[in-house]
Write an enzyme that holds these catalytic residues in place. Structure first.
Site, PDB file in Angstrom:
ATOM      1  N   CYS A 159      -3.271  -2.133  16.154  1.00  0.00           N
ATOM      2  CA  CYS A 159      -1.850  -1.805  16.000  1.00  0.00           C
ATOM      3  C   CYS A 159      -1.347  -0.871  17.085  1.00  0.00           C
ATOM      4  O   CYS A 159      -0.174  -0.887  17.436  1.00  0.00           O
ATOM      5  CB  CYS A 159      -1.602  -1.192  14.628  1.00  0.00           C
ATOM      6  SG  CYS A 159      -2.625   0.247  14.327  1.00  0.00           S
TER       7      CYS A 159
ATOM      8  N   VAL B 249       6.005  -7.942   6.338  1.00  0.00           N
ATOM      9  CA  VAL B 249       5.508  -7.768   4.965  1.00  0.00           C
ATOM     10  C   VAL B 249       5.829  -6.357   4.459  1.00  0.00           C
ATOM     11  O   VAL B 249       6.087  -6.158   3.270  1.00  0.00           O
ATOM     12  CB  VAL B 249       4.003  -8.096   4.872  1.00  0.00           C
ATOM     13  CG1 VAL B 249       3.466  -7.831   3.476  1.00  0.00           C
ATOM     14  CG2 VAL B 249       3.750  -9.553   5.248  1.00  0.00           C
ATOM     15  N   GLY B 250       5.869  -5.399   5.377  1.00  0.00           N
ATOM     16  CA  GLY B 250       6.228  -4.023   5.001  1.00  0.00           C
ATOM     17  C   GLY B 250       7.573  -3.988   4.261  1.00  0.00           C
ATOM     18  O   GLY B 250       7.747  -3.246   3.291  1.00  0.00           O
TER      19      GLY B 250
ATOM     20  N   GLU C 156       2.337   1.657   7.062  1.00  0.00           N
ATOM     21  CA  GLU C 156       1.712   1.750   8.387  1.00  0.00           C
ATOM     22  C   GLU C 156       1.900   0.395   9.044  1.00  0.00           C
ATOM     23  O   GLU C 156       1.156  -0.548   8.771  1.00  0.00           O
ATOM     24  CB  GLU C 156       0.216   2.092   8.239  1.00  0.00           C
ATOM     25  CG  GLU C 156      -0.060   3.471   7.678  1.00  0.00           C
ATOM     26  CD  GLU C 156       0.257   4.594   8.674  1.00  0.00           C
ATOM     27  OE1 GLU C 156       0.375   4.314   9.882  1.00  0.00           O
ATOM     28  OE2 GLU C 156       0.403   5.746   8.239  1.00  0.00           O
TER      29      GLU C 156
ATOM     30  N   THR D  42       5.390  -5.455   9.984  1.00  0.00           N
ATOM     31  CA  THR D  42       6.714  -4.945   9.612  1.00  0.00           C
ATOM     32  C   THR D  42       7.383  -5.932   8.641  1.00  0.00           C
ATOM     33  O   THR D  42       8.042  -5.522   7.684  1.00  0.00           O
ATOM     34  CB  THR D  42       7.564  -4.743  10.881  1.00  0.00           C
ATOM     35  OG1 THR D  42       6.856  -3.828  11.735  1.00  0.00           O
ATOM     36  CG2 THR D  42       8.933  -4.174  10.571  1.00  0.00           C
TER      37      THR D  42
HETATM   38  P1  NAD Z   1      -2.549  -8.919   6.848  1.00  0.00           P
HETATM   39  O1  NAD Z   1      -2.185 -10.339   6.999  1.00  0.00           O
HETATM   40  O2  NAD Z   1      -3.939  -8.552   6.574  1.00  0.00           O
HETATM   41  O3  NAD Z   1      -1.598  -8.355   5.740  1.00  0.00           O
HETATM   42  C1  NAD Z   1      -1.762  -7.078   5.257  1.00  0.00           C
HETATM   43  C2  NAD Z   1      -1.757  -7.165   3.755  1.00  0.00           C
HETATM   44  O4  NAD Z   1      -0.510  -7.680   3.294  1.00  0.00           O
HETATM   45  C3  NAD Z   1      -2.840  -8.076   3.192  1.00  0.00           C
HETATM   46  O5  NAD Z   1      -3.528  -7.372   2.181  1.00  0.00           O
HETATM   47  C4  NAD Z   1      -2.078  -9.268   2.665  1.00  0.00           C
HETATM   48  O6  NAD Z   1      -2.669  -9.837   1.523  1.00  0.00           O
HETATM   49  C5  NAD Z   1      -0.739  -8.691   2.312  1.00  0.00           C
HETATM   50  N1  NAD Z   1       0.339  -9.686   2.421  1.00  0.00           N
HETATM   51  C6  NAD Z   1       0.492 -10.620   3.386  1.00  0.00           C
HETATM   52  N2  NAD Z   1       1.620 -11.330   3.145  1.00  0.00           N
HETATM   53  C7  NAD Z   1       2.181 -10.836   2.021  1.00  0.00           C
HETATM   54  C8  NAD Z   1       3.363 -11.154   1.266  1.00  0.00           C
HETATM   55  N3  NAD Z   1       4.198 -12.118   1.640  1.00  0.00           N
HETATM   56  N4  NAD Z   1       3.614 -10.418   0.158  1.00  0.00           N
HETATM   57  C9  NAD Z   1       2.791  -9.422  -0.210  1.00  0.00           C
HETATM   58  N5  NAD Z   1       1.673  -9.089   0.475  1.00  0.00           N
HETATM   59  C10 NAD Z   1       1.359  -9.779   1.557  1.00  0.00           C
HETATM   60  O7  NAD Z   1      -2.163  -8.115   8.092  1.00  0.00           O
HETATM   61  P2  NAD Z   1      -1.034  -8.406   9.112  1.00  0.00           P
HETATM   62  O8  NAD Z   1       0.272  -8.128   8.446  1.00  0.00           O
HETATM   63  O9  NAD Z   1      -1.218  -9.691   9.834  1.00  0.00           O
HETATM   64  O10 NAD Z   1      -1.460  -7.217  10.101  1.00  0.00           O
HETATM   65  C11 NAD Z   1      -1.057  -7.198  11.395  1.00  0.00           C
HETATM   66  C12 NAD Z   1       0.066  -6.212  11.543  1.00  0.00           C
HETATM   67  O11 NAD Z   1      -0.324  -4.978  10.970  1.00  0.00           O
HETATM   68  C13 NAD Z   1       0.414  -5.913  12.965  1.00  0.00           C
HETATM   69  O12 NAD Z   1       1.817  -5.847  13.078  1.00  0.00           O
HETATM   70  C14 NAD Z   1      -0.177  -4.540  13.188  1.00  0.00           C
HETATM   71  O13 NAD Z   1       0.465  -3.789  14.178  1.00  0.00           O
HETATM   72  C15 NAD Z   1      -0.028  -3.935  11.849  1.00  0.00           C
HETATM   73  N6  NAD Z   1      -1.019  -2.882  11.668  1.00  0.00           N
HETATM   74  C16 NAD Z   1      -0.596  -1.616  11.563  1.00  0.00           C
HETATM   75  C17 NAD Z   1      -1.512  -0.586  11.451  1.00  0.00           C
HETATM   76  C18 NAD Z   1      -1.103   0.843  11.333  1.00  0.00           C
HETATM   77  O14 NAD Z   1      -1.964   1.670  11.038  1.00  0.00           O
HETATM   78  N7  NAD Z   1       0.146   1.186  11.539  1.00  0.00           N
HETATM   79  C19 NAD Z   1      -2.862  -0.891  11.436  1.00  0.00           C
HETATM   80  C20 NAD Z   1      -3.247  -2.219  11.530  1.00  0.00           C
HETATM   81  C21 NAD Z   1      -2.319  -3.222  11.628  1.00  0.00           C
END
Ligand code: NAD
Length: 455
Positions: A244, A192-193, A210, A190
């Site tokens: 997730c 980075v989202g 997502e 959320t």
């Molecule tokens: P991650 O670290 O792989 O990040 C996801 C992407 O964001 C990567 O490609 C990364 O390069 C990019 N990123 C990271 N930091 C960034 C920044 N500051 N600026 C721009 N891009 C950036 O994955 P994560 O965020 O650690 O994933 C875990 C989270 O994802 C958990 O909260 C999980 O619930 C959620 N998730 C959701 C789903 C879904 O389908 N809803 C699926 C899997 C994971």
């Protein structure tokens, strides 16, 4: 750092050439992607093993087979999905053509996460290809072996101008996001989202996010507990909790809590033996940072089951915690690991109140044999999805949309919903210039008067 401007420009030129609008071209690309899955299944499984020490059976079910079925489902339905739609017409438009065209957006960006590094990246990529877009594909840098597989293999199977793979972490992604895309599909946290959303906003680019959150799991005494415990623990422990939609925490009465713990001990022994660390069936934590974060969360409440760990392997034993407080860290942040806190509540109403006092989860799990209780949750809980008497399995239903709501995300995909996510519905009204039609329509012209019809 790669020249992202050039990469996106090459995609724009390819899109402008019109080749991705040809449905046969899209089919060929999807067939080629399917061939990649078939020809390199072992490499995919090995990459997942190297990143997450993921058991082969899990990788087959949740990544390679899932990916193959996804493409087969698209190929089977694509000709129907692309057809222009002819919605119902009102009397006013009886003589007209009323149509909806399923147009691609153009150049889209798909950013994947590390926990299911192939599936979470390539399912949206396939949907975007099916819808006729060019796609810039960005795997997560954290799952290094899977990122390497995608970077090396995808260019051998997909058209290089239309579907480039870019690599890098936050710095590169921030640079990439300066480019203008026509759609962005992001899977990840959320936190980075919000960064992605803000970057997309600068170009008014629509997004699907997502994201994650804390998916609650309520159990009442009407269930057959052994089955419920198995289904909950499986959902929690697949990929070592780094899912997730893993059930994040359990909500139940004190009485169920005691029985749940007793059953869980037996189930864990049956699945992983006396020495869980030596079992080949439990993945490891992705990296040191997440391992340390989870150890921090383990300090909440009391350990009722498990509690062991080994930093040298990033191994954490499946751990059940009781006596957690609402404001403990483990009840605040998404766990994303093999820790399962139990928070006691008196009844279903308390559970609903508790869930609704927090951010909307990605999924809500309800274990009850009582239809009335199920209906109560269906009516009163806002969540991305819901699953009764099981965990995770709703994700695998092609015909169900998957996505979050509120802080667990926006937008949806899977099956036809994925195709629609990457499709702009272009409406079109077609009239002719026949004098009769013009006579009927002439009431709209000035000078206006009450006697004229508004046709
Ligand atoms: P991650 O670290 O792989 O990040 C996801 C992407 O964001 C990567 O490609 C990364 O390069 C990019 N990123 C990271 N930091 C960034 C920044 N500051 N600026 C721009 N891009 C950036 O994955 P994560 O965020 O650690 O994933 C875990 C989270 O994802 C958990 O909260 C999980 O619930 C959620 N998730 C959701 C789903 C879904 O389908 N809803 C699926 C899997 C994971």
């Amino acid at each position: 750092m790669a020249n992202f401007e050039d990469i996106v420009q090459r995609c724009r030129t390819a899109f402008a050439s019109g080749k991705t609008k040809d449905v046969n071209f899209r089919r060929k690309q999807l067939e080629s992607l399917l061939k990649m899955y078939e020809e390199h299944e072992n490499e995919m499984i090995n990459a997942l093993d190297a990143d997450l020490r993921r058991p082969k059976q899990e990788s087959l079910v949740v990544e390679t087979e899932f990916l193959k079925n996804d493409i087969k489902h698209i190929l089977y339905n694509l000709n129907d999905w692309v057809k222009p739609e002819t919605p119902e017409k009102s009397l006013v438009n009886l003589l007209d053509d009323v149509q909806i065209f399923n147009d691609p957006y153009g150049v889209v960006l798909v950013i994947g996460a590390w926990n299911y590094p192939l599936q979470l990246l390539l399912v949206p990529v396939a949907a975007a290809i099916a819808a006729g877009n060019c796609v810039v594909i960005k795997p997560s840098e954290i799952s290094t072996n899977c990122a390497k597989f995608v970077t090396e293999m995808v260019p051998k199977y997909l058209d290089n101008d239309c579907y480039p793979v870019v690599s890098g972490g936050p710095t590169e992604t921030a640079e990439l996001l300066k480019q203008r895309f026509d759609y962005i599909f992001y899977t990840g946290s959320t936190r980075v989202g919000k960064i992605i959303h803000a970057a997309a906003n600068k170009h008014l680019t629509p997004v699907t996010l997502e994201l994650g959150g804390k998916s609650p799991c309520y159990i009442d005494k009407s269930v057959e507990l052994r089955t419920a415990v198995k289904r909950i623990l499986w959902g929690k422990l697949i990929n070592c909790g780094q899912t997730c939609i893993a059930p994040d925490y359990v909500l139940c009465s004190k009485e169920i809590q005691e029985k749940f713990i007793a059953e869980a001990k037996e189930v864990l022994k049956e699945w992983y033996g006396e020495d869980i660390k030596s079992s080949p069936d439990l993945s490891r934590i992705i990296n040191h940072n997440n391992f340390q974060r989870l150890l921090g969360l383990m300090k909440s409440g009391k350990v009722a089951v498990g509690g062991n760990y080994d930093a040298s392997e990033r191994f954490i034993e499946p751990t059940i915690l009781t006596d957690v407080k609402e404001d403990d860290a483990i009840m605040q942040e998404e766990i994303f690991g093999p820790l399962l806190p139990i928070f006691t509540v008196e009844n279903a109403y308390d559970a609903i109140k508790f869930i609704n006092s927090r951010e909307s989860p990605l999924c809500a799990y309800i274990f009850t044999a009582e239809t009335e209780v199920q209906n109560l949750f269906k009516r009163d809980i806002q969540s991305g999805g819901m699953c009764m008497n099981d965990t995770i399995m709703h994700y695998a239903v092609d015909t169900l949309p998957f996505g979050g709501v509120g802080s667990s995300g926006m937008g949806r995909y899977h099956g036809k919903y994925g195709f629609e996510t990457f499709t702009h519905k272009k409406s079109c009204l077609g009239k002719d210039l026949h004098p009769l039609g013009e006579l009927l329509a002439s009431g709209r012209y000035p000078p206006y008067s009450d006697r004229k019809s508004t046709l």
